[in-house]
Enzyme design. Structure first.
Site, short mmCIF file in Angstrom:
data_model
loop_
_atom_site.label_atom_id
_atom_site.label_comp_id
_atom_site.label_asym_id
_atom_site.label_seq_id
_atom_site.Cartn_x
_atom_site.Cartn_y
_atom_site.Cartn_z
N LYS A 253 -57.47 -9.92 33.93
CA LYS A 253 -56.32 -9.79 33.03
C LYS A 253 -55.24 -10.75 33.52
O LYS A 253 -54.68 -10.56 34.60
CB LYS A 253 -55.78 -8.36 33.03
N ASP B 223 -60.69 -2.89 37.98
CA ASP B 223 -59.52 -3.32 37.21
C ASP B 223 -58.26 -3.00 38.02
O ASP B 223 -57.71 -3.86 38.70
CB ASP B 223 -59.50 -2.63 35.85
N GLU C 168 -66.02 0.85 34.28
CA GLU C 168 -64.79 0.26 34.82
C GLU C 168 -63.91 1.35 35.42
O GLU C 168 -63.79 2.44 34.86
CB GLU C 168 -64.06 -0.46 33.69
N GLU D 158 -56.14 0.33 20.78
CA GLU D 158 -57.01 -0.85 20.78
C GLU D 158 -57.94 -0.89 19.57
O GLU D 158 -58.93 -1.63 19.57
CB GLU D 158 -57.78 -0.92 22.09
N LYS E 280 -63.66 -8.14 26.90
CA LYS E 280 -63.21 -6.85 26.39
C LYS E 280 -61.91 -7.08 25.63
O LYS E 280 -60.89 -7.39 26.22
CB LYS E 280 -62.99 -5.88 27.55
N GLN F 269 -60.91 6.61 29.14
CA GLN F 269 -60.01 5.80 28.32
C GLN F 269 -60.71 4.99 27.25
O GLN F 269 -60.18 4.83 26.15
CB GLN F 269 -59.21 4.87 29.24
N ASP G 201 -64.70 2.62 30.29
CA ASP G 201 -63.55 2.38 31.15
C ASP G 201 -62.94 3.74 31.40
O ASP G 201 -62.31 4.33 30.52
CB ASP G 201 -62.53 1.44 30.49
#
Length: 428
Positions: free
Chosen positions: A335, A310, A283, A204, A386, A162, A241
């Site tokens: 998060k 995560d 990640e 992103e 991040k 990702q 990630d």
């Protein structure tokens, strides 16, 4: 005291054009602040629940129910409370919702109020948010983990991983780290163009070329780093990630790069990558419920690299506690919207640090101009953040806030650099 006098809420849009919640808090001393809530594309099964409206409006993603909950239920419950008493306010929110996953009022409603209250208390106290939350010792600027090549759920390509990130670990200051990252980003665009690859952007802000696989993507980034004159490994390291839950099927395994692999085969793949590239962090290398695989992977390579949970932990102190007991992972991705209140977020960070786990503050793919996580990264001393590529204003807003914080700290500011990754040893 800083008494909450009014609570407002509205539906706004995030960076993907989807609705999200914005909350405003007014105090009796005239302070007025607001906070906006992010939303993820690749979400963990165990995250707190966002309340969405369903139906045709905004393809079912409207948040008018969450806004209504803020105005009709939460506001009467928190008006009259002292904004400085964050834990008390957040407990009122949790009690009011009454569900373990925050599904009645929605984590998006609760978090908007929780963050706006913290901002109001900080402003009323005459302090910047990072100083208000972190106290006098908050002085470490995080390494920006810049997602400059997007795949997985963040891009419409065949790339399974990702996020491919660069980490400017050798920079002397945050300001310089941002410059290095931006220069690598622009160099990557030139490299992609020279090879006839797409320079379209993912969610992103990173480029989203359709490349053959993980190694080709890492090689392209290595070429971009070389193009800037920076040194791969000592100046700029790499990170991934994988978001492995997205391509995992219980009972069959990981459908990754054209083959179905076991957890053991995925571990072997990562071990080989470590031998070929200066990786500081991976990640979600395995699925969120593959506890046995996580424990084995941590035992196999956890002394050489940061393994970040995560989807595994979803910023939940209870799941993190389970992971610590089992020996799964060695770092926590933070998060705020995964758990739904600031207090629970800070509790998760404290638990991680107390047990030797590193923390990485993180945005979501659906972001807003809200910069809270930049202040949080400094407040808790995470040493890593991040928040996407150095492009698109909702990403750059966080980086620019960190520049302001570094300026505000003056001579006391310290950049985390390679100290943030104690397991990484560069042999190049």
């Amino acid at each position: 005291m800083a008494i909450i006098e009014q609570v407002g809420a509205r539906e706004i849009l995030d960076s993907r054009g989807n609705p999200t919640v914005e909350v405003e808090i007014a105090l009796d001393d005239g302070t007025l602040t607001r906070a906006a809530v992010p939303s993820g594309a690749s979400t963990g099964e165990h995250e707190a629940v966002e309340l969405r409206d369903g139906g045709d409006r905004y393809n079912g993603k409207g948040v008018l129910k969450a806004v209504e909950g803020v105005l009709d239920e939460i506001a009467p419950a928190v008006i009259g409370l002292d904004a400085v008493e964050q834990r008390t306010v957040d407990q009122v929110l949790l009690d009011l919702d009454g569900t373990p996953d925050k599904s009645r009022l929605g984590a998006n409603a609760l978090l908007g109020v929780s963050l706006a209250v913290a901002r109001a208390a900080a402003e009323s106290s005459g302090l910047e948010l990072f100083r208000y939350l972190g106290g006098p010792n908050a002085h470490v600027l995080p390494v920006p983990m810049m997602n400059i090549l997007n795949g997985g759920a963040h891009a419409d390509t065949g790339v399974d991983v990702q996020e491919f990130m660069v980490a400017p670990i050798g920079a002397p200051t945050f300001k310089e780290s941002l410059r290095w990252g931006a220069e690598v980003y622009h160099a990557l665009k030139a490299v992609l163009k020279s090879k006839g690859l797409s320079t379209g952007l993912g969610d992103e802000g990173g480029f989203a070329p359709d490349v053959a696989g993980t190694r080709e993507a890492l090689d392209l980034i290595a070429q971009a780093i070389a193009k800037t004159g920076l040194k791969l490994g000592s100046d700029v390291a790499l990170a991934l990630d994988v978001a492995a839950t997205e391509f995992y099927t219980s009972g069959s395994g990981y459908k990754f790069e054209g083959t179905v692999r076991s957890a053991e085969e995925m571990a072997q793949f990562y071990s080989e990558l470590l031998g070929a590239y200066p990786l500081v962090s991976i990640e979600d290398p395995l699925s969120e419920d593959d506890w046995d695989g996580w424990v084995a992977l941590t035992d196999q390579i956890g002394d050489k690299i940061q393994l970040v949970g995560d989807d595994l932990f979803v910023t939940n102190p209870e799941r993190l506690e389970d992971g610590i007991a089992k020996g799964a992972a060695n770092a926590l991705l933070v998060k705020v919207n995964q758990i739904g209140t600031l207090t629970e977020t800070l509790d998760a960070v404290e638990l991680a640090h107390r047990n030797g786990y590193k923390t990485m503050m993180s945005h979501r793919s659906g972001e807003t101009e809200d910069t809270t996580i930049a202040d949080l990264a400094v407040a808790v001393g995470s040493g890593q953040i991040k928040t996407g590529a150095p492009a698109r204003s909702e990403r750059v807003a966080k980086y620019n806030q960190l520049l302001r914080i570094e300026d505000a700290l003056g001579d006391s500011a310290r950049y985390a650099g390679d100290v943030a990754f104690p397991r990484f040893v560069f042999d190049g």
